[in-house]
Structures are given as structure tokens and as C-alpha cells.
Design an enzyme around this catalytic site. Structure first.
Site, PDB file in Angstrom:
ATOM      1  N   GLU A 345       0.006  96.004  71.989  1.00 39.34           N
ATOM      2  CA  GLU A 345      -1.061  96.232  71.010  1.00 39.34           C
ATOM      3  C   GLU A 345      -0.863  95.446  69.714  1.00 39.34           C
ATOM      4  O   GLU A 345      -1.059  95.967  68.614  1.00 39.34           O
ATOM      5  CB  GLU A 345      -1.192  97.740  70.727  1.00 39.34           C
ATOM      6  CG  GLU A 345      -1.595  98.519  71.975  1.00 39.34           C
ATOM      7  CD  GLU A 345      -1.652 100.022  71.767  1.00 39.34           C
ATOM      8  OE1 GLU A 345      -1.286 100.481  70.659  1.00 39.34           O
ATOM      9  OE2 GLU A 345      -2.055 100.737  72.705  1.00 39.34           O
ATOM     10  N   GLU A 448      -4.353 100.631  81.924  1.00 40.82           N
ATOM     11  CA  GLU A 448      -4.244 102.041  81.505  1.00 40.82           C
ATOM     12  C   GLU A 448      -5.608 102.723  81.552  1.00 40.82           C
ATOM     13  O   GLU A 448      -6.006 103.395  80.599  1.00 40.82           O
ATOM     14  CB  GLU A 448      -3.681 102.138  80.079  1.00 40.82           C
ATOM     15  CG  GLU A 448      -2.351 101.454  79.874  1.00 40.82           C
ATOM     16  CD  GLU A 448      -1.835 101.569  78.440  1.00 40.82           C
ATOM     17  OE1 GLU A 448      -2.352 102.440  77.686  1.00 40.82           O
ATOM     18  OE2 GLU A 448      -0.933 100.797  78.071  1.00 40.82           O
TER      19      GLU A 448
END
Length: 578
Positions: A345, A448
Site C-alpha cells: 500500500e 484480497e
């Protein structure tokens, strides 16, 4: 009387899938990431846009807000629209459309600014339901940048397309715009067509006897082993001592990712005390079941998810500690994972960059590759496909991050991880965002995937899975649904008795649709059985009343056929019954 042995020849002809007839407008998956001197022609000839190439002056376009709008011509004759003297971010030009609730709209075009640094330009539709971002572009001066996006609307009615940038000092240039609608039937047909062309190949199996004569009415049973398209689910440490969890999971999945157990805060909660016992136990369990693991994650750029002793470190201490962490976990699990998420991220967060400099991520990628130069290294980010309002992780910014890591000196393998934490899916945006990222020609995985709990959770999950599996650039999919007795992160697939919830039924249905279970066929008069098989490993079992032995079998692998391959590949196998 002496019994005669029968020699059987099994010939497997792997044929390139030539598709099938679909009464639908073809979808254009292309995207150009290059900044070009002249823009390419509009996709779909502009679709429903009036005057998409601006060859008819400003016909169809109107001034929005306070700006000077004019039609310009480049030195080589290319015509485009320009908004200058803009008094606000959205001020410029617009065009109005009538949009339908039951359609998917793909938006594309080209943008340029007249001077200065890159400008982030949002492509927005003002609808009756509010403002919807459709695409993002990083516009440059001196060349044209392509944007691509999509939208669906909550209700039919008028919608106004316009372009917005916070930098009011620049002029916005736009050219070769396209807005193309697709019906739901057309949209679904693209998914089906992709699965037939990209995930499967046509197979013809011929059975002949020892004289080479076709053997009709032979029964061929095909038992599929490991599928070529990875479809898995996250797990956590609760699986270690829970037989019900294990039985549910391992009867379904051959790919996984650990929810927390391999992360830095799990393995080094106290500085210098590294403990891999839990992740080791999970790795060993997966190995025993033949399940492949994504390595998630080496470092996380979000300051909230550092080990509690890390934020107080000086830059020099942090550099040493992070470098030691990279070497520790990568060396520990080298050869035991199929990917590494290196700096998680780092489009939204910059913990390491803020302390170690702008090239921190590139440095960690280089370091990880030194400890493991065989396992692909991935970026991993949220909101790139799930929230079109988020400029930070837009497809355009994701491509920029890849360029930054390359510019920082990392030249090794790289993959694109798209988390996929959804609330309400915009299928047109999902597809166009992946189109944009596919231009990097890197592996793309959905890493995810989950959907927030709403009355439409299972329906939305089904739509998203079909969308990403039906995209030719996606190479794997993992559901983010590790079970805990107190509830999962956002989405569970089972209850606490490991009975499927509606979301689990969706996953099972799609998972089964991507495999072949109990596929049995009979050869025709020429000894052929023809079918279309998902790529993967198979055992073919052949029986016939004239055979001396009851059956014979052979293993075969159906793989994608490259465009350079011949129109058919021939595999011949001889079997002699005793």
C-alpha cells in the site's frame, strides 16, 4: 485360442480456441500508456459522443463555468478542444448525454496541458444521482496522455461529462473522446468469450486400435488435477487446530495468503525477538495439502501497522531494522511462496519514504531480490479497481508508481496486486482500470477480494468475481475471507459450523464453473471425442468393450497456445493392453 493384444493410440490435438459467435459489440481492451505526439483515434469511433475528434468545430460541446473554450489545430492538422482562462477546477467544457440505468458505459480519450508539471485530471459525469468519477489521467505538456474509465448510473436520465483539475493555471486540451454503451447481455458475453479464448482450449482426443483404425464408442473420462487459473482464499492461524476449518478449506482451495501471520508486527512484536513459529506451522500445513502461498507482506507503508517499537526509531535505525526484516523473512521463506508483496500500500501511505527518502520502496525491492531472485515481487494496493473516486491509487497513479520503482533502480520481476475491498462495484470501471494496468505487461492478481456486508453482498461478489475472471489480463484471484469465531475482516464465506453462507455458495459456484468435474465423453465413428477444457492437468481414462484390460490412462496438460504457435499441436501416446 490365443488372445490378441490391442494397441491403442491416444492422440490429443490441442486446438487454438477460435471463439464462438456472439451477437454483441466487441469490447476494446486496449490502452496506450505512452505519451504521444498525436492521439490515437477514438475507441468505437467515439460511441455516442457528438463530434469526438473536433472536426466540426465545437459542435456538441458547451462552455462549463467560466472559461475560454476554442477549437485549436496543431501544426500537422490535428484538431482538439482547449479550455483556457479557467476560474475554477471544473471550469472548461462539457457535453450532455442520455444514459440508461441498465447499461455499462466505457469512457476514453486523450488529454494534455499546455505547460508545467503533470496535472491530475478527473473525468466526471454529473448525473441525477450526483457526481460520478469515471476516469483519471496524469496529463503532461508536450504530448497526449490516454485515459480510460467507466460508469454505471443509478437511474436513466441526462448526464453531463466534464473534466476537472485543481490546477487552474493550466489550459486543458482534450481530443478523441469516446463514450460507448454496452447492454448487460453484451457485457456478459465479453466475460464468456474471454473464458473460452483465454482460460480454455479446444481438445480433440482420438482413440485408434493397433492397425490405426478409429475406435468408436470408447468412453473417455477426464479427471482434472490442478487448474491453471489460481483461485484461492486467505487463511489465518485458526486453521491450525480446527479440523472442520481444514476440511472446508482444503477441499476447495489450492492457493492461499496469510491474513496476518507473516507480517512484521506478527513475527517481531518485540525488537530483536523474531518468532516464525505460527507462520511456520501454517506453511507446513499448506505444504502437506499441496497449497501454494503468497508471501504477504514484507513491509507495510501504513504508519498504523508497524511493530509498536518501529515508529520511534531514527532514520538510520529504521533503515537497519527494515533491511534486517527484509532479509529475515525473504531468506526464511525463499522457495516456499509464489509471490512477495514487498512494500504494501505504498500509493496511499509513505511511512518509509517519509523517513528514508523517496526511493525507499525501490531500495526494498532491490534488497528483496538480492535474497530471492526467483520469486516475483509484487506491489499491492487498494481502491485501484474498487473506488473510482480515489485519485491516490488510480490506475494512472499505479502505473506511475511502477515507473518510480524502476527509476529507483529496481529492474527485476514485478507484479500488480489489486486488493479489491468493495462496497458497491462499478463493473465498467473495474474492467477499464484493469485494461489500463494491463498496458504495463506485468502479471495482475486480485489479492484480497471481499465485499462489505449489505443485502446485496453475495450478488455483488458474484458480479466482481465474474468480471475479474473474465478479464484476459488477470492471472489469479484470492478471496480475503479468513475465518475467525468472532467474524471475518469484512466478509465470511461460512458460519461457525463451516456451513456455507450465501457468499460461500457464490465462491463454490464460480470455482466449480472454472473446473471440470466428472467429465465423460464417447468417441464418434472416427474415434474422436472433442471438447473445450480449462487449462490445467488432466488424467484421461479410456475404456472400450474390445480392450483386453479394463482401461488405460495417461496424464496430459492443456496449456494456453501462444499466437506464434501453429494452428494445432499433436500429442500421440501408445498404450498396449496386456
Amino acid at each position: 485360442m490365443k488372445r490378441e493384444c490391442v494397441v491403442l493410440v491416444l492422440c490429443c490435438l490441442l486446438l487454438i480456441s477460435i471463439g464462438f459467435e456472439v451477437h454483441a459489440l466487441d469490447y476494446d481492451y486496449s490502452f496506450s500508456a505512452e505519451c504521444l505526439k498525436n492521439p490515437l483515434k477514438p475507441q468505437y469511433n467515439g460511441g455516442i459522443v457528438t463530434n469526438p475528434e473536433f472536426n466540426d468545430g465545437l459542435n456538441g460541446w458547451a462552455v462549463l463555468g467560466v472559461a475560454k473554450v476554442e477549437n485549436n489545430v496543431s501544426s500537422d492538422g490535428n484538431k482538439f478542444i482547449v479550455a483556457s482562462e479557467r476560474k475554477g477546477p471544473y471550469h472548461g467544457f462539457s457535453q450532455e448525454f442520455q444514459l440508461d440505468k441498465d447499461k455499462f458505459y466505457v469512457v476514453s480519450g486523450w488529454v494534455q496541458v499546455n505547460h508545467g508539471d503533470d496535472a491530475t485530471v478527473a473525468v466526471i459525469f454529473k448525473t441525477q444521482g450526483g457526481f460520478q468519477h469515471a476516469a483519471w489521467a496524469n496529463a503532461k505538456s508536450g504530448c497526449w496522455s490516454m485515459f480510460k474509465g467507466g460508469l454505471v448510473v443509478n437511474g436513466s436520465g441526462p448526464a453531463q461529462l466534464y473534466f476537472e483539475t485543481n490546477n487552474t493555471a493550466v489550459d486543458i486540451w482534450i481530443d478523441n473522446i469516446s463514450v460507448q454503451p454496452f447492454s448487460q447481455e453484451e457485457w456478459t458475453s465479453h466475460q464468456t468469450q474471454t473464458i473460452e479464448k483465454v482460460r480454455k482450449s479446444k481438445v480433440a482426443i482420438q482413440v485408434v486400435d493397433s492397425q490405426g483404425k478409429p475406435l468408436p464408442n470408447a468412453t473417455i473420462s477426464l479427471i482434472q488435477g490442478r487448474a491453471n487459473f489460481p483461485f484461492g482464499c486467505a487463511m489465518n492461524k485458526n486453521i491450525l487446530n480446527n479440523n472442520a476449518y481444514q476440511n472446508w478449506f482444503f477441499s476447495r482451495f489450492k492457493y492461499t495468503v496469510f491474513e496476518d501471520e507473516m507480517k512484521w508486527y506478527s513475527t517481531e512484536n518485540s525488537q530483536g525477538k523474531v518468532d516464525y513459529s505460527t507462520s511456520d506451522a501454517m506453511v507446513n500445513l499448506c505444504k502437506s495439502k499441496g497449497v501454494s502461498i503468497r508471501g504477504h507482506n514484507i513491509l507495510w507503508d501504513d504508519p498504523k501497522f508497524q511493530p509498536n517499537w518501529v515508529p520511534s526509531l531514527s532514520p538510520q535505525q529504521l533503515s537497519v531494522a527494515a533491511g534486517r526484516r527484509v532479509g529475515s523473512v525473504v531468506a526464511k521463506y525463499r522457495g516456499q511462496v509464489i509471490h512477495w508483496d514487498v512494500v504494501n500500500e505504498n500509493l496511499h501511505f509513505n511511512f518509509f519514504e517519509s523517513k528514508l527518502g523517496a526511493t525507499a520502496s525501490a531500495t526494498f525491492y532491490r534488497l528483496a531480490a538480492q535474497f530471492d531472485n526467483k520469486t516475483p515481487l509484487f506491489l499491492n494496493e487498494f481502491n485501484t479497481i474498487e473506488d473510482q473516486r480515489d485519485a491516490a491509487s488510480s490506475p494512472a497513479n499505479y502505473l506511475n508508481k511502477i515507473r518510480q520503482i524502476r527509476a529507483g533502480g529496481y529492474r527485476g520481476s514485478l507484479g500488480i496486486g489489486l486488493e479489491g475491498h468493495f462496497v458497491t462495484p462499478n463493473q465498467a470501471y473495474i474492467r477499464s482500470a484493469i485494461d489500463t494496468l494491463a498496458s504495463a505487461k506485468l502479471p495482475i492478481w486480485i489479492t484480497e477480494l471481499d465485499v462489505q456486508s449489505t443485502p446485496n453482498q453475495a450478488q455483488f461478489l458474484d458480479q466482481i468475481i465474474k468480471e475479474v475472471v473474465g478479464h484476459p489480463a488477470v492471472q489469479g484471484l484470492l478471496i480475503w475471507s479468513a475465518w475467525t469465531p468472532n467474524g471475518c475482516y469484512k466478509m465470511c464465506l461460512t458460519d461457525n459450523n463451516f456451513k456455507n453462507l450465501p457468499t460461500g455458495d457464490v465462491v463454490d459456484k464460480v470455482r466449480v464453473s472454472l473446473t471440470h468435474e466428472d467429465l465423460v465423453g464417447t468417441t464418434n465413428g472416427e474415434g474422436y471425442f472433442e471438447t473445450s477444457l480449462f487449462h490445467g492437468d488432466y488424467k484421461a481414462i479410456v475404456t472400450h468393450p474390445t480392450m483386453v484390460v479394463s482401461s488405460f490412462h495417461h496424464n496430459l496438460t492443456v496449456m494456453p497456445t501462444t499466437s506464434e504457435s501453429s494452428s494445432e499441436g499433436v500429442f500421440s501416446y501408445k498404450f498396449m493392453a496386456a
